[in-house]
Each structure stands twice: as C-alpha cells, then as structure tokens.
Design a protein around this motif. Sequence first.
Motif, mmCIF file in Angstrom:
data_model
loop_
_atom_site.group_PDB
_atom_site.id
_atom_site.type_symbol
_atom_site.label_atom_id
_atom_site.label_comp_id
_atom_site.label_asym_id
_atom_site.label_seq_id
_atom_site.Cartn_x
_atom_site.Cartn_y
_atom_site.Cartn_z
ATOM 1 N N MET A 91 0.761 -1.146 0.144
ATOM 2 C CA MET A 91 -0.068 -0.174 0.033
ATOM 3 C C MET A 91 0.929 1.356 -0.031
ATOM 4 O O MET A 91 0.438 2.269 -0.669
ATOM 5 N N LYS A 92 1.997 1.246 0.771
ATOM 6 C CA LYS A 92 2.824 2.320 0.760
ATOM 7 C C LYS A 92 3.346 2.749 -0.664
ATOM 8 O O LYS A 92 3.489 3.765 -0.950
ATOM 9 N N LYS A 93 3.883 1.753 -1.280
ATOM 10 C CA LYS A 93 4.448 2.090 -2.689
ATOM 11 C C LYS A 93 3.274 2.293 -3.816
ATOM 12 O O LYS A 93 3.406 3.035 -4.490
ATOM 13 N N LEU A 94 2.397 1.352 -3.610
ATOM 14 C CA LEU A 94 1.198 1.477 -4.776
ATOM 15 C C LEU A 94 0.194 2.475 -4.571
ATOM 16 O O LEU A 94 -0.185 3.214 -5.553
ATOM 17 N N TRP A 95 -0.126 2.616 -3.383
ATOM 18 C CA TRP A 95 -1.317 3.473 -3.075
ATOM 19 C C TRP A 95 -1.090 4.500 -2.042
ATOM 20 O O TRP A 95 -1.788 4.284 -0.734
ATOM 21 N N HIS A 96 -0.437 5.280 -2.182
ATOM 22 C CA HIS A 96 0.409 6.221 -1.155
ATOM 23 C C HIS A 96 -0.682 7.050 -0.649
ATOM 24 O O HIS A 96 -0.625 7.258 0.706
ATOM 25 N N GLN A 97 -1.713 7.440 -1.327
ATOM 26 C CA GLN A 97 -2.705 8.716 -0.596
ATOM 27 C C GLN A 97 -3.527 7.740 0.195
ATOM 28 O O GLN A 97 -3.762 8.143 1.253
ATOM 29 N N GLN A 98 -4.043 6.537 -0.118
ATOM 30 C CA GLN A 98 -4.907 5.760 0.815
ATOM 31 C C GLN A 98 -4.178 5.348 1.889
ATOM 32 O O GLN A 98 -4.798 5.441 3.012
ATOM 33 N N TYR A 99 -2.746 4.989 1.809
ATOM 34 C CA TYR A 99 -2.094 4.807 2.959
ATOM 35 C C TYR A 99 -1.914 5.854 3.744
ATOM 36 O O TYR A 99 -2.203 5.741 5.192
ATOM 37 N N GLU A 100 -1.675 7.156 3.542
ATOM 38 C CA GLU A 100 -1.754 8.223 4.228
ATOM 39 C C GLU A 100 -3.215 8.579 4.941
ATOM 40 O O GLU A 100 -3.091 8.936 6.121
ATOM 41 N N LYS A 101 -4.071 8.294 4.237
ATOM 42 C CA LYS A 101 -5.405 8.577 4.591
ATOM 43 C C LYS A 101 -5.909 7.360 5.845
ATOM 44 O O LYS A 101 -6.362 8.071 7.061
ATOM 45 N N MET A 102 -5.361 6.431 5.692
ATOM 46 C CA MET A 102 -5.463 5.153 6.614
ATOM 47 C C MET A 102 -4.917 5.957 7.814
ATOM 48 O O MET A 102 -5.266 5.421 9.088
ATOM 49 N N LEU A 103 -3.532 6.188 7.849
ATOM 50 C CA LEU A 103 -2.623 6.621 8.933
ATOM 51 C C LEU A 103 -3.510 7.558 9.752
ATOM 52 O O LEU A 103 -3.543 7.829 11.001
ATOM 53 N N ASP A 104 -3.913 8.677 8.920
ATOM 54 C CA ASP A 104 -4.837 9.803 9.536
ATOM 55 C C ASP A 104 -5.989 9.364 10.267
ATOM 56 O O ASP A 104 -6.297 9.676 11.213
ATOM 57 N N TRP A 105 -6.634 8.524 9.593
ATOM 58 C CA TRP A 105 -7.737 7.795 10.037
ATOM 59 C C TRP A 105 -7.568 7.290 11.692
ATOM 60 O O TRP A 105 -8.281 7.095 12.641
ATOM 61 N N ILE A 106 -6.325 6.438 11.683
ATOM 62 C CA ILE A 106 -5.850 5.739 12.807
ATOM 63 C C ILE A 106 -5.800 6.657 13.997
ATOM 64 O O ILE A 106 -6.039 6.477 15.045
ATOM 65 N N VAL A 107 -4.906 7.856 13.654
ATOM 66 C CA VAL A 107 -4.583 8.800 14.587
ATOM 67 C C VAL A 107 -5.762 9.394 15.112
ATOM 68 O O VAL A 107 -5.822 9.793 16.194
ATOM 69 N N ALA A 108 -7.086 9.713 14.091
ATOM 70 C CA ALA A 108 -7.805 10.319 14.580
ATOM 71 C C ALA A 108 -8.875 9.631 15.569
ATOM 72 O O ALA A 108 -9.221 9.945 16.429
ATOM 73 N N PHE A 109 -8.920 8.243 15.196
ATOM 74 C CA PHE A 109 -9.439 7.233 15.950
ATOM 75 C C PHE A 109 -8.980 7.270 17.284
ATOM 76 O O PHE A 109 -9.563 7.130 18.402
ATOM 77 N N LYS A 110 -7.639 7.089 17.205
ATOM 78 C CA LYS A 110 -6.777 6.997 18.591
ATOM 79 C C LYS A 110 -6.969 8.289 19.681
ATOM 80 O O LYS A 110 -7.196 8.068 20.818
ATOM 81 N N THR A 111 -7.258 9.446 19.005
ATOM 82 C CA THR A 111 -7.391 10.635 19.724
ATOM 83 C C THR A 111 -8.585 10.745 20.150
ATOM 84 O O THR A 111 -9.172 11.298 21.319
ATOM 85 N N GLU A 112 -9.729 10.302 19.182
ATOM 86 C CA GLU A 112 -11.122 10.447 19.628
ATOM 87 C C GLU A 112 -11.525 9.463 20.726
ATOM 88 O O GLU A 112 -12.128 9.857 21.675
ATOM 89 N N ARG A 113 -10.703 8.582 20.971
ATOM 90 C CA ARG A 113 -11.161 7.397 22.188
ATOM 91 C C ARG A 113 -10.376 7.565 23.421
ATOM 92 O O ARG A 113 -10.630 7.032 24.284
ATOM 93 N N SER A 114 -9.623 8.857 23.212
ATOM 94 C CA SER A 114 -8.955 9.269 24.322
ATOM 95 C C SER A 114 -9.759 9.646 25.467
ATOM 96 O O SER A 114 -10.622 10.368 25.253
ATOM 97 N N PHE A 115 -9.444 9.575 26.636
ATOM 98 C CA PHE A 115 -10.291 9.682 27.830
ATOM 99 C C PHE A 115 -9.975 11.196 28.421
ATOM 100 O O PHE A 115 -8.727 11.164 28.513
#
Length: 118
Positions: A91-115
């Motif tokens: 994914m990082k080599k072939l679909w770089h934009q989707q990879y970056e979106k997935m990383l952003d989604w994970i970071v947003a999900f992680k901060t959203e779930r923080s107490f």
Amino acid sequence: MDIILMAFDALIILLYITLIAFITPIIMKVLQKRNFDIFFQLIPVLVITFITSLIVFIGTGGFEESLLFFRLTTVVSLVMIGILLFVTLAMKKLWHQQYEKMLDWIVAFKTERSFSLK
C-alpha cells in the motif's frame, strides 16, 4: 493431578500474556522515537509474538490446554504479520494516498477514543 496441570497451563498463558503486554509499549515507543508509523511499529511486536509463541508451543509439547492457545496465537500472529507486511509495503508503494488517509484515520480514531477529565 489434572488440576495441577491446568493451573500450570494457566500460569504459563498468563505469564506469556503479561510478558507481551509489558514488551509491546516499550518496543513501540522506541520505534515511535525513530519516526516510524504505527504499522512499522507493530511488525516487530508481531514477529516477537510469533517467535515466542512458536517456541512455547514447541517447548510445552505435553500440555493440551496450552497447546491450543499457543497454536492459535502462532497462527493469528502469522496472519497479522502477512497483513501488516501487505499494508506497509504494497500500500505504501502502490496506493500512497490511501495509506496516508488510513494513517490519519487511525490517529484520529486514537485521539477520539482517548479519555478526558474535562
């Protein structure tokens, strides 16, 4: 005698889970300081989980209850290693934009779930 073996199996499984739970944050913090993303941080954790579960699986050959747990742990960690290698390399080599979106989604999900204590 079966109760003693079951207690011994449970102790082995609990010690293994505790060991992985203590090692995982240390490895991930070290790799985070080197600016690796979350997928690259998880690969060594899963490799260590795979290798240690395989070693314990082979080492405790006589205990049926622990064999099932470590067999399952070995298979799941091997599948997760394959998925992570696909995500990080392909994914990082072939679909770089989707990879970056997935990383952003994970970071947003992680901060959203923080107490928060606000």
